[in-house]
Design a protein around this motif. Structure first.
Motif, short mmCIF file in Angstrom:
data_model
loop_
_atom_site.label_atom_id
_atom_site.label_comp_id
_atom_site.label_asym_id
_atom_site.label_seq_id
_atom_site.Cartn_x
_atom_site.Cartn_y
_atom_site.Cartn_z
N ASP A 91 -42.21 -51.47 -3.17
CA ASP A 91 -40.84 -51.82 -2.80
C ASP A 91 -40.23 -50.68 -2.01
O ASP A 91 -40.03 -49.59 -2.54
CB ASP A 91 -39.99 -52.08 -4.04
N LEU A 92 -39.98 -50.93 -0.76
CA LEU A 92 -39.35 -49.92 0.08
C LEU A 92 -37.86 -50.19 0.12
O LEU A 92 -37.44 -51.32 0.38
CB LEU A 92 -39.93 -49.97 1.49
N PRO A 93 -37.05 -49.20 -0.14
CA PRO A 93 -35.60 -49.45 -0.06
C PRO A 93 -35.21 -49.70 1.40
O PRO A 93 -35.62 -48.97 2.30
CB PRO A 93 -34.99 -48.15 -0.59
N SER A 94 -34.50 -50.76 1.61
CA SER A 94 -34.07 -51.07 2.97
C SER A 94 -32.65 -50.57 3.17
O SER A 94 -31.83 -50.57 2.25
CB SER A 94 -34.14 -52.58 3.21
N GLU A 95 -32.37 -50.17 4.36
CA GLU A 95 -31.03 -49.67 4.65
C GLU A 95 -30.07 -50.85 4.77
O GLU A 95 -30.37 -51.86 5.41
CB GLU A 95 -31.05 -48.87 5.97
N THR A 96 -28.95 -50.73 4.15
CA THR A 96 -27.92 -51.75 4.26
C THR A 96 -26.80 -51.22 5.12
O THR A 96 -26.37 -50.08 4.94
CB THR A 96 -27.37 -52.15 2.88
#
Length: 97
Positions: A91-96
């Motif tokens: 799980d890669l944190p995605s930029e919001t």
């Protein structure tokens, strides 16, 4: 009749004799150095051979420890399947924004 030699001629004569002696004995000096090097080299080889023999004897005489557990060999006729490794996506944190 004798001829008188001067001091300079005597010194020159002694120097020439000394140089001749060194020149003639240089072959013997080189031969002696070569013989000493060969003797040292042979002594080192003999010491290494004795050390190697002593270590091999010690290794053969020391008790054998328990063998580590090894997995059974895979026989092509066996029904056993080799273990598979599965990778799951990280799980890669995605930029919001």
């Amino acid at each position: 009749m004798t001829t008188a030699t001067t001091l300079g001629d005597a010194v020159l004569n002694m120097t020439t004799r000394g140089e001749d002696f060194l020149y003639k004995s240089s072959g013997a000096i080189v031969a002696a150095i070569v013989v000493v090097v060969i003797i040292i080299f042979t002594a080192v080889l003999i010491l290494l051979k004795l050390y190697n023999r002593r270590m091999r004897t010690r290794r053969e005489l020391e008790p054998k420890g328990p063998k580590p557990a090894t997995p059974p060999a895979l026989d092509p006729n066996s029904q056993q399947q080799p273990a598979t490794v599965t990778f799951s996506p990280v799980d890669l944190p995605s930029e919001t924004r």
